[in-house]
Enzyme design. Structure first.
Site, PDB file in Angstrom:
ATOM      1  N   SER A 178       0.925  -1.132  -0.102  1.00  0.00           N
ATOM      2  CA  SER A 178       0.140   0.036  -0.087  1.00  0.00           C
ATOM      3  C   SER A 178       0.961   1.165  -0.002  1.00  0.00           C
ATOM      4  O   SER A 178       0.390   2.258  -0.398  1.00  0.00           O
ATOM      5  CB  SER A 178      -0.981   0.103   1.251  1.00  0.00           C
ATOM      6  OG  SER A 178      -0.279  -0.053   2.466  1.00  0.00           O
ATOM      7  N   HIS A 206      -5.384  -3.520  -2.846  1.00  0.00           N
ATOM      8  CA  HIS A 206      -5.093  -2.636  -3.800  1.00  0.00           C
ATOM      9  C   HIS A 206      -4.917  -3.275  -5.173  1.00  0.00           C
ATOM     10  O   HIS A 206      -4.381  -2.557  -6.174  1.00  0.00           O
ATOM     11  CB  HIS A 206      -3.809  -2.124  -3.578  1.00  0.00           C
ATOM     12  CG  HIS A 206      -3.831  -1.353  -2.186  1.00  0.00           C
ATOM     13  ND1 HIS A 206      -4.185   0.056  -2.052  1.00  0.00           N
ATOM     14  CD2 HIS A 206      -3.461  -1.762  -0.942  1.00  0.00           C
ATOM     15  CE1 HIS A 206      -4.340   0.397  -0.943  1.00  0.00           C
ATOM     16  NE2 HIS A 206      -3.826  -0.599   0.010  1.00  0.00           N
ATOM     17  N   LYS A 236     -12.156   0.364  -2.055  1.00  0.00           N
ATOM     18  CA  LYS A 236     -10.988   1.054  -2.961  1.00  0.00           C
ATOM     19  C   LYS A 236     -11.587   1.026  -4.423  1.00  0.00           C
ATOM     20  O   LYS A 236     -12.412   1.867  -4.707  1.00  0.00           O
ATOM     21  CB  LYS A 236      -9.873   0.447  -2.482  1.00  0.00           C
ATOM     22  CG  LYS A 236      -9.281   0.535  -1.034  1.00  0.00           C
ATOM     23  CD  LYS A 236      -7.995  -0.347  -0.959  1.00  0.00           C
ATOM     24  CE  LYS A 236      -7.505   0.005   0.491  1.00  0.00           C
ATOM     25  NZ  LYS A 236      -8.220  -0.742   1.627  1.00  0.00           N
TER      26      LYS A 236
END
Length: 397
Positions: A178, A206, A236
């Protein structure tokens, strides 16, 4: 720390330029933000595909609220498990190519709950040194022996696996890290898991929605194995909230019966599950979003590579710019904000000492002009004037 020590502790954080402050958002999530009355370009969020404010997701959430109400009313094992949750779990499992999936209220909760469910005293868990805090906390709280291996160092990991007498072993990694945006060698890690009879737990916070045509890092690497446990967050690239864990049917059934967060936490609102289902359709059907954000990544990466600060290469929307000193990093972030460009300063302990950085997050919601403006401001060292932000707002490119 006692009550009388709090003021001194906060003052020390200020001296070290490590005292955090929350920014109050005054418009919906998007490429254009308004923080405490100041309009700005938002390069701070993890909304990689620009879905957080998408009208399709908003409409799905509204329709879900009308059908199911707002609150779930109870934990999933009491009366808080709705058809919307059930359908979302089935669709998520199919989307990532696994037998079954289980929804959690957050990635943090999922990591702690799953690791605690599978591990205990006498077991061993191995984590990459750059793992997210939620993975580290899950490893520690599992009560298993916790060993950390050098970042992406397979030989070091193999030596630790070779030496452990533990019967149950688990390797825990982020698929995409990250803070640096680099990736774990998942296929090789699965090979080690097979060789040493270990679980491989992958946190794809991610990578989900981006890699493997949106299906995630494990799919991108062609991985399929019952010892692979796949977790991805939904706040996300998916633009919603929560997380899910996917794997074999028996694994998911075990988690339903033993994962403490799942058992004891009130279930997420079913209207969010409806939004997740809508998000999966957009991720699958609108590949241009990935194309756009990766084009931004290539363009910004090329510009940062010739700048004065260190830029670890990353093919992901996470683009780090290593400044080093916390004060200098905070100062540059503040100068950019004065120009109407919001890029957060990331300082220890989130990153190692001497590795403070700007963490630039790119999105499909950004257009070319926005990225141009960011590149120009970074090239100027953030020394533009506050008046440069006058054109930030709806219609500014």
């Amino acid at each position: 720390m006692g009550p009388d020590e709090l003021a001194n502790g906060l003052a020390e954080l200020s001296v070290q330029h490590r005292r955090r402050k929350r920014m109050v958002m005054q418009v919906a999530q998007g490429a254009l933000a308004e923080c405490e009355g100041q309009p700005c370009l938002n390069f701070a969020a993890n909304d990689y595909l620009g879905l957080a404010g998408h009208p399709v997701l908003v409409d799905a959430c509204i329709a879900g609220a009308r059908r199911w109400g707002v609150g779930s009313g109870a934990s999933a094992l009491v009366s808080g498990y709705y058809d919307a949750h059930c359908q979302a779990e089935r669709e998520l499992a199919a989307f990532v190519g696994r037998d079954a999936a289980l929804l959690f209220t957050s990635g943090y909760a999922a990591n702690q709950s799953v690791l605690g469910s599978l591990l205990g005293r006498g077991d061993a868990v191995f984590g990459d040194r750059l793992n997210h805090a939620s993975l580290n906390d899950g490893c520690l709280l599992s009560r298993a022996t916790f060993r950390r291996f050098r970042h992406n160092d397979l030989d070091h990991l193999a030596s630790l696996l070779e030496a452990t007498p533990a019967r149950t072993r688990l390797i825990a990694v982020d698929a995409v890290y990250s803070m640096d945006g680099d990736e774990a060698p998942l296929a090789d890690l699965l090979g080690l898991a097979r060789r040493y009879d270990a679980w491989l737990y992958v946190d794809d916070a991610h990578g989900f929605g981006l890699l493997g045509e949106g299906h995630g890092s494990a799919c991108a690497s062609g991985l399929a194995d019952d010892r692979l446990i796949y977790m991805a967050t939904l706040g996300k690239a998916a633009g919603v909230s929560g997380a899910f864990v996917a794997g074999g049917g028996e694994l998911i059934e075990w988690l339903v019966n033993t994962a403490r967060d799942y058992i004891y936490t009130t279930a997420a609102p079913p209207m969010l599950a409806e939004a997740v289902r809508a998000s999966l359709r957009l991720i699958a059907g609108e590949s241009w979003r990935r194309d756009r954000v990766f084009a931004h990544v290539r363009r910004l990466g090329a510009a940062l590579a010739v700048g004065e600060f260190e830029h670890p290469p990353s093919r992901m929307p996470i683009q780090p710019l290593i400044i080093g000193n916390s004060e200098q990093t905070s100062s540059l972030s503040e100068r950019l904000r004065a120009q109407g460009i919001w890029v957060p300063a990331i300082r220890p302990p989130t990153v190692a000492e001497g590795r403070a950085r700007l963490r630039i997050s790119l999105s499909a919601a950004h257009d070319d002009d926005m990225v141009s403006r960011l590149i120009a401001a970074l090239g100027d060292g953030g020394h533009g004037t506050a008046g440069d932000r006058d054109d930030v707002g709806p219609g500014s490119g």
